[in-house]
Design a protein around this motif. Structure first.
Motif, PDB file in Angstrom:
ATOM      1  N   ASN A 158      24.621  -0.644  10.135  1.00 37.59           N
ATOM      2  CA  ASN A 158      23.335  -0.030   9.975  1.00 37.59           C
ATOM      3  C   ASN A 158      22.417  -0.345  11.277  1.00 37.59           C
ATOM      4  O   ASN A 158      21.523  -1.275  11.148  1.00 37.59           O
ATOM      5  N   TYR A 159      22.679   0.234  12.271  1.00 34.22           N
ATOM      6  CA  TYR A 159      21.673   0.001  13.416  1.00 34.22           C
ATOM      7  C   TYR A 159      20.339   0.727  13.368  1.00 34.22           C
ATOM      8  O   TYR A 159      20.272   1.694  12.838  1.00 34.22           O
ATOM      9  N   VAL A 160      19.662  -0.257  13.751  1.00 35.70           N
ATOM     10  CA  VAL A 160      18.130   0.340  13.765  1.00 35.70           C
ATOM     11  C   VAL A 160      17.247  -0.035  15.054  1.00 35.70           C
ATOM     12  O   VAL A 160      17.689  -0.872  15.611  1.00 35.70           O
ATOM     13  N   THR A 161      16.201   0.684  15.289  1.00 33.79           N
ATOM     14  CA  THR A 161      15.419   0.083  16.356  1.00 33.79           C
ATOM     15  C   THR A 161      14.484  -0.822  16.020  1.00 33.79           C
ATOM     16  O   THR A 161      14.396  -0.778  14.665  1.00 33.79           O
ATOM     17  N   GLU A 162      13.615  -1.524  16.591  1.00 30.57           N
ATOM     18  CA  GLU A 162      12.785  -2.446  16.203  1.00 30.57           C
ATOM     19  C   GLU A 162      11.594  -1.569  15.339  1.00 30.57           C
ATOM     20  O   GLU A 162      11.232  -2.133  14.423  1.00 30.57           O
ATOM     21  N   THR A 163      11.315  -0.336  15.984  1.00 32.83           N
ATOM     22  CA  THR A 163      10.551   0.402  15.160  1.00 32.83           C
ATOM     23  C   THR A 163      10.873   0.680  14.042  1.00 32.83           C
ATOM     24  O   THR A 163      10.100   0.769  12.850  1.00 32.83           O
ATOM     25  N   GLY A 164      12.198   1.141  13.798  1.00 35.50           N
ATOM     26  CA  GLY A 164      12.877   1.460  12.553  1.00 35.50           C
ATOM     27  C   GLY A 164      12.921   0.478  11.503  1.00 35.50           C
ATOM     28  O   GLY A 164      12.422   0.634  10.388  1.00 35.50           O
ATOM     29  N   LEU A 165      12.990  -0.990  12.038  1.00 34.27           N
ATOM     30  CA  LEU A 165      12.706  -2.022  10.993  1.00 34.27           C
ATOM     31  C   LEU A 165      11.427  -2.225  10.580  1.00 34.27           C
ATOM     32  O   LEU A 165      11.116  -2.363   9.289  1.00 34.27           O
ATOM     33  N   HIS A 166      10.472  -1.979  11.420  1.00 32.21           N
ATOM     34  CA  HIS A 166       9.169  -2.238  11.236  1.00 32.21           C
ATOM     35  C   HIS A 166       8.690  -1.265  10.158  1.00 32.21           C
ATOM     36  O   HIS A 166       8.017  -1.367   8.990  1.00 32.21           O
ATOM     37  N   LYS A 167       9.375   0.002  10.346  1.00 35.30           N
ATOM     38  CA  LYS A 167       9.022   1.160   9.212  1.00 35.30           C
ATOM     39  C   LYS A 167       9.624   0.908   7.827  1.00 35.30           C
ATOM     40  O   LYS A 167       9.083   0.948   6.838  1.00 35.30           O
ATOM     41  N   LEU A 168      10.736   0.084   7.922  1.00 36.83           N
ATOM     42  CA  LEU A 168      11.401  -0.091   6.514  1.00 36.83           C
ATOM     43  C   LEU A 168      10.599  -1.458   5.851  1.00 36.83           C
ATOM     44  O   LEU A 168      10.207  -1.118   4.655  1.00 36.83           O
ATOM     45  N   LEU A 169      10.394  -2.184   6.800  1.00 39.67           N
ATOM     46  CA  LEU A 169       9.459  -3.289   5.994  1.00 39.67           C
ATOM     47  C   LEU A 169       8.025  -2.779   5.416  1.00 39.67           C
ATOM     48  O   LEU A 169       7.539  -3.411   4.649  1.00 39.67           O
ATOM     49  N   SER A 170       7.504  -1.837   6.442  1.00 37.41           N
ATOM     50  CA  SER A 170       6.124  -1.333   5.772  1.00 37.41           C
ATOM     51  C   SER A 170       6.445  -0.672   4.636  1.00 37.41           C
ATOM     52  O   SER A 170       5.484  -0.599   3.734  1.00 37.41           O
ATOM     53  N   GLU A 171       7.564   0.054   4.462  1.00 37.98           N
ATOM     54  CA  GLU A 171       7.704   0.876   3.151  1.00 37.98           C
ATOM     55  C   GLU A 171       7.842  -0.207   2.018  1.00 37.98           C
ATOM     56  O   GLU A 171       7.414   0.079   0.974  1.00 37.98           O
ATOM     57  N   LYS A 172       8.705  -1.279   2.319  1.00 43.03           N
ATOM     58  CA  LYS A 172       8.803  -2.325   1.395  1.00 43.03           C
ATOM     59  C   LYS A 172       7.306  -2.903   0.680  1.00 43.03           C
ATOM     60  O   LYS A 172       7.296  -2.971  -0.174  1.00 43.03           O
ATOM     61  N   ASP A 173       6.573  -3.058   1.803  1.00 44.64           N
ATOM     62  CA  ASP A 173       5.094  -3.686   1.502  1.00 44.64           C
ATOM     63  C   ASP A 173       4.545  -2.575   0.751  1.00 44.64           C
ATOM     64  O   ASP A 173       3.577  -2.967  -0.434  1.00 44.64           O
ATOM     65  N   ARG A 174       4.523  -1.285   1.008  1.00 42.20           N
ATOM     66  CA  ARG A 174       3.922  -0.391   0.261  1.00 42.20           C
ATOM     67  C   ARG A 174       4.454  -0.181  -1.391  1.00 42.20           C
ATOM     68  O   ARG A 174       3.681   0.172  -2.089  1.00 42.20           O
ATOM     69  N   LEU A 175       5.778  -0.293  -1.406  1.00 44.49           N
ATOM     70  CA  LEU A 175       6.371  -0.154  -2.668  1.00 44.49           C
ATOM     71  C   LEU A 175       5.901  -1.396  -3.432  1.00 44.49           C
ATOM     72  O   LEU A 175       5.544  -1.266  -4.786  1.00 44.49           O
ATOM     73  N   ILE A 176       5.802  -2.441  -3.052  1.00 44.02           N
ATOM     74  CA  ILE A 176       5.201  -3.644  -3.507  1.00 44.02           C
ATOM     75  C   ILE A 176       3.960  -3.577  -4.027  1.00 44.02           C
ATOM     76  O   ILE A 176       3.558  -3.953  -5.149  1.00 44.02           O
ATOM     77  N   LYS A 177       2.929  -3.034  -3.260  1.00 47.40           N
ATOM     78  CA  LYS A 177       1.585  -2.664  -3.653  1.00 47.40           C
ATOM     79  C   LYS A 177       1.436  -1.507  -4.614  1.00 47.40           C
ATOM     80  O   LYS A 177       1.016  -2.065  -5.485  1.00 47.40           O
ATOM     81  N   ASP A 178       2.324  -0.612  -4.635  1.00 44.70           N
ATOM     82  CA  ASP A 178       2.521   0.341  -5.574  1.00 44.70           C
ATOM     83  C   ASP A 178       2.733  -0.301  -7.039  1.00 44.70           C
ATOM     84  O   ASP A 178       2.276   0.143  -8.153  1.00 44.70           O
ATOM     85  N   LYS A 179       3.686  -1.491  -6.896  1.00 47.26           N
ATOM     86  CA  LYS A 179       4.141  -1.800  -8.057  1.00 47.26           C
ATOM     87  C   LYS A 179       2.948  -2.851  -8.774  1.00 47.26           C
ATOM     88  O   LYS A 179       2.850  -2.602  -9.947  1.00 47.26           O
ATOM     89  N   GLU A 180       2.490  -3.377  -7.863  1.00 47.93           N
ATOM     90  CA  GLU A 180       1.152  -4.254  -8.458  1.00 47.93           C
ATOM     91  C   GLU A 180       0.036  -3.458  -8.960  1.00 47.93           C
ATOM     92  O   GLU A 180      -0.711  -3.893  -9.995  1.00 47.93           O
ATOM     93  N   LEU A 181      -0.304  -2.332  -8.398  1.00 45.63           N
ATOM     94  CA  LEU A 181      -1.220  -1.516  -8.715  1.00 45.63           C
ATOM     95  C   LEU A 181      -0.982  -0.397  -9.722  1.00 45.63           C
ATOM     96  O   LEU A 181      -1.936   0.298 -10.373  1.00 45.63           O
ATOM     97  N   SER A 182       0.183  -0.352 -10.128  1.00 42.81           N
ATOM     98  CA  SER A 182       0.699   0.710 -11.061  1.00 42.81           C
ATOM     99  C   SER A 182       0.228   0.510 -12.369  1.00 42.81           C
ATOM    100  O   SER A 182       0.246  -0.559 -12.953  1.00 42.81           O
ATOM    101  N   GLN A 183      -0.732   1.458 -12.925  1.00 39.32           N
ATOM    102  CA  GLN A 183      -1.122   1.438 -14.241  1.00 39.32           C
ATOM    103  C   GLN A 183      -1.096   2.765 -15.018  1.00 39.32           C
ATOM    104  O   GLN A 183      -1.439   3.723 -14.378  1.00 39.32           O
TER     105      GLN A 183
END
Length: 167
Positions: free
Chosen positions: A29-54
Protein backbone atom coordinates in the motif's frame (compact mmCIF):
# COMPACT_ATOMS: atom_id res chain seq x y z
CA UNK A 1 -33.55 -17.64 20.08
CA UNK A 2 -35.31 -18.38 16.83
CA UNK A 3 -35.64 -15.42 14.44
CA UNK A 4 -39.35 -16.23 14.42
CA UNK A 5 -39.62 -14.78 17.95
CA UNK A 6 -37.89 -11.48 17.19
CA UNK A 7 -40.02 -8.48 16.38
CA UNK A 8 -39.29 -7.16 12.91
CA UNK A 9 -38.81 -3.60 14.20
CA UNK A 10 -36.20 -4.83 16.73
CA UNK A 11 -33.92 -6.28 14.08
CA UNK A 12 -30.76 -4.23 13.62
CA UNK A 13 -30.08 -3.01 10.13
CA UNK A 14 -26.56 -3.87 8.98
CA UNK A 15 -25.00 -0.85 7.28
CA UNK A 16 -23.65 -1.30 3.77
CA UNK A 17 -20.19 0.22 3.60
CA UNK A 18 -18.75 0.93 0.17
CA UNK A 19 -15.35 -0.69 -0.27
CA UNK A 20 -12.22 1.42 -0.46
CA UNK A 21 -10.20 1.60 -3.67
CA UNK A 22 -9.04 -1.84 -4.74
CA UNK A 23 -5.68 -2.95 -3.39
CA UNK A 24 -4.98 -6.51 -4.50
CA UNK A 25 -4.09 -9.04 -1.84
CA UNK A 26 -0.34 -8.96 -1.24
CA UNK A 27 0.18 -5.58 -2.95
CA UNK A 28 2.12 -3.00 -0.96
CA UNK A 29 0.00 0.00 0.00
CA UNK A 30 2.34 2.74 -1.26
CA UNK A 31 1.26 6.29 -0.48
CA UNK A 32 2.70 9.74 -0.94
CA UNK A 33 3.09 11.91 2.14
CA UNK A 34 0.13 13.94 0.86
CA UNK A 35 -1.87 10.73 0.47
CA UNK A 36 -1.17 9.71 4.07
CA UNK A 37 -2.23 13.16 5.30
CA UNK A 38 -5.50 12.79 3.37
CA UNK A 39 -6.15 9.40 4.96
CA UNK A 40 -5.47 10.81 8.44
CA UNK A 41 -7.72 13.81 7.74
CA UNK A 42 -10.47 11.45 6.62
CA UNK A 43 -10.06 9.53 9.89
CA UNK A 44 -10.31 12.76 11.92
CA UNK A 45 -13.44 13.75 10.01
CA UNK A 46 -15.10 10.37 10.62
CA UNK A 47 -14.28 10.55 14.34
CA UNK A 48 -15.83 14.03 14.52
CA UNK A 49 -18.86 12.82 12.57
CA UNK A 50 -19.24 9.98 15.07
CA UNK A 51 -19.04 12.36 18.04
CA UNK A 52 -21.53 14.79 16.49
CA UNK A 53 -23.94 12.16 15.19
CA UNK A 54 -27.41 12.76 16.55
CA UNK A 55 -30.38 10.90 15.17
CA UNK A 56 -34.06 11.20 16.05
CA UNK A 57 -34.26 7.79 17.66
CA UNK A 58 -31.93 5.31 19.31
CA UNK A 59 -32.09 2.75 16.50
CA UNK A 60 -31.15 5.31 13.84
CA UNK A 61 -28.34 6.52 16.10
CA UNK A 62 -26.95 2.96 16.45
CA UNK A 63 -27.13 2.45 12.67
CA UNK A 64 -25.32 5.75 12.00
CA UNK A 65 -22.60 4.92 14.55
CA UNK A 66 -22.22 1.38 13.14
CA UNK A 67 -21.76 2.82 9.64
CA UNK A 68 -19.06 5.23 10.81
CA UNK A 69 -17.34 2.47 12.81
CA UNK A 70 -17.30 0.22 9.75
CA UNK A 71 -15.78 3.00 7.62
CA UNK A 72 -13.21 3.68 10.35
CA UNK A 73 -12.25 0.01 10.49
CA UNK A 74 -11.55 -0.08 6.74
CA UNK A 75 -9.70 3.22 6.92
CA UNK A 76 -7.57 2.14 9.89
CA UNK A 77 -6.56 -1.01 8.02
CA UNK A 78 -5.44 1.16 5.08
CA UNK A 79 -3.55 3.58 7.32
CA UNK A 80 -1.78 0.81 9.23
CA UNK A 81 -0.63 -0.83 5.98
CA UNK A 82 0.49 2.44 4.35
CA UNK A 83 4.12 2.65 3.24
CA UNK A 84 5.08 6.27 2.62
CA UNK A 85 7.43 6.75 -0.32
CA UNK A 86 9.85 9.65 0.12
CA UNK A 87 9.70 11.45 -3.22
CA UNK A 88 13.14 12.99 -2.58
CA UNK A 89 14.62 9.48 -2.83
CA UNK A 90 13.17 8.81 -6.28
CA UNK A 91 15.48 9.00 -9.33
CA UNK A 92 14.85 12.35 -11.03
CA UNK A 93 15.35 10.99 -14.55
CA UNK A 94 13.03 7.99 -14.28
CA UNK A 95 9.28 7.51 -13.83
CA UNK A 96 8.61 6.00 -10.42
CA UNK A 97 5.95 6.17 -7.74
CA UNK A 98 5.06 9.80 -7.00
CA UNK A 99 6.34 11.15 -10.32
CA UNK A 100 4.47 13.89 -12.09
CA UNK A 101 4.85 12.83 -15.70
CA UNK A 102 4.31 15.06 -18.74
CA UNK A 103 3.08 12.94 -21.62
CA UNK A 104 2.29 13.36 -25.27
CA UNK A 105 -0.55 10.91 -25.78
CA UNK A 106 -0.84 9.53 -29.30
CA UNK A 107 -0.53 12.35 -31.84
CA UNK A 108 -1.28 15.12 -29.33
CA UNK A 109 0.73 18.32 -29.69
CA UNK A 110 0.32 19.47 -26.09
CA UNK A 111 1.41 17.38 -23.12
CA UNK A 112 -0.87 16.16 -20.36
CA UNK A 113 0.41 15.74 -16.79
CA UNK A 114 -0.40 12.88 -14.45
CA UNK A 115 0.97 11.97 -11.03
CA UNK A 116 1.44 8.33 -10.09
CA UNK A 117 0.05 7.87 -6.58
CA UNK A 118 -1.44 5.30 -4.19
CA UNK A 119 -4.82 3.67 -4.74
CA UNK A 120 -6.66 5.82 -2.19
CA UNK A 121 -5.19 9.03 -3.57
CA UNK A 122 -5.91 8.26 -7.23
CA UNK A 123 -8.48 10.52 -8.85
CA UNK A 124 -8.49 11.01 -12.61
CA UNK A 125 -10.29 14.36 -12.21
CA UNK A 126 -7.19 15.57 -10.32
CA UNK A 127 -4.84 13.92 -12.87
CA UNK A 128 -3.69 11.38 -10.28
CA UNK A 129 -3.46 7.75 -11.37
CA UNK A 130 -2.91 4.66 -9.25
CA UNK A 131 0.48 3.00 -9.45
CA UNK A 132 -1.44 -0.22 -10.16
CA UNK A 133 -3.25 1.19 -13.20
CA UNK A 134 -2.30 -0.13 -16.65
CA UNK A 135 -1.03 3.31 -17.72
CA UNK A 136 1.21 3.67 -14.66
CA UNK A 137 2.57 0.15 -15.14
CA UNK A 138 3.76 0.90 -18.68
CA UNK A 139 5.24 4.27 -17.61
CA UNK A 140 7.20 3.12 -14.54
CA UNK A 141 10.88 2.74 -15.33
CA UNK A 142 10.75 4.91 -18.45
CA UNK A 143 12.86 8.05 -18.97
CA UNK A 144 12.35 11.35 -20.80
CA UNK A 145 11.91 10.90 -24.58
CA UNK A 146 11.04 7.21 -24.21
CA UNK A 147 7.72 5.94 -25.49
CA UNK A 148 5.48 3.64 -23.47
CA UNK A 149 2.90 1.56 -25.32
CA UNK A 150 -0.35 0.40 -23.78
CA UNK A 151 -2.32 -2.23 -25.66
CA UNK A 152 -6.04 -1.51 -25.56
CA UNK A 153 -7.81 -4.32 -27.35
CA UNK A 154 -6.36 -4.46 -30.85
CA UNK A 155 -4.98 -0.92 -30.75
CA UNK A 156 -1.82 0.52 -29.23
CA UNK A 157 -1.93 3.79 -27.31
CA UNK A 158 1.44 5.55 -27.15
CA UNK A 159 2.70 7.80 -24.38
CA UNK A 160 5.86 9.80 -25.04
CA UNK A 161 7.47 11.01 -21.81
CA UNK A 162 8.45 14.68 -22.20
CA UNK A 163 9.03 15.52 -18.55
CA UNK A 164 9.43 13.97 -15.10
CA UNK A 165 9.39 15.79 -11.79
CA UNK A 166 8.71 15.08 -8.15
CA UNK A 167 7.13 17.55 -5.72
Amino acid sequence: MSRGFVKEEDQEEIPMVPPRADLPLGATNYVTETGLHKLLSEKDRLIKDKELSQQDNEKEQRIAINLINAKLQLLNERISSAKVVNLNDQPLNEVRFGAIVSLLIGDAKTPKEFQIVGVDEANIADDKISFLSPIARVLIGKKVNEVAVLKIGKTDRTFKIVGIRYS
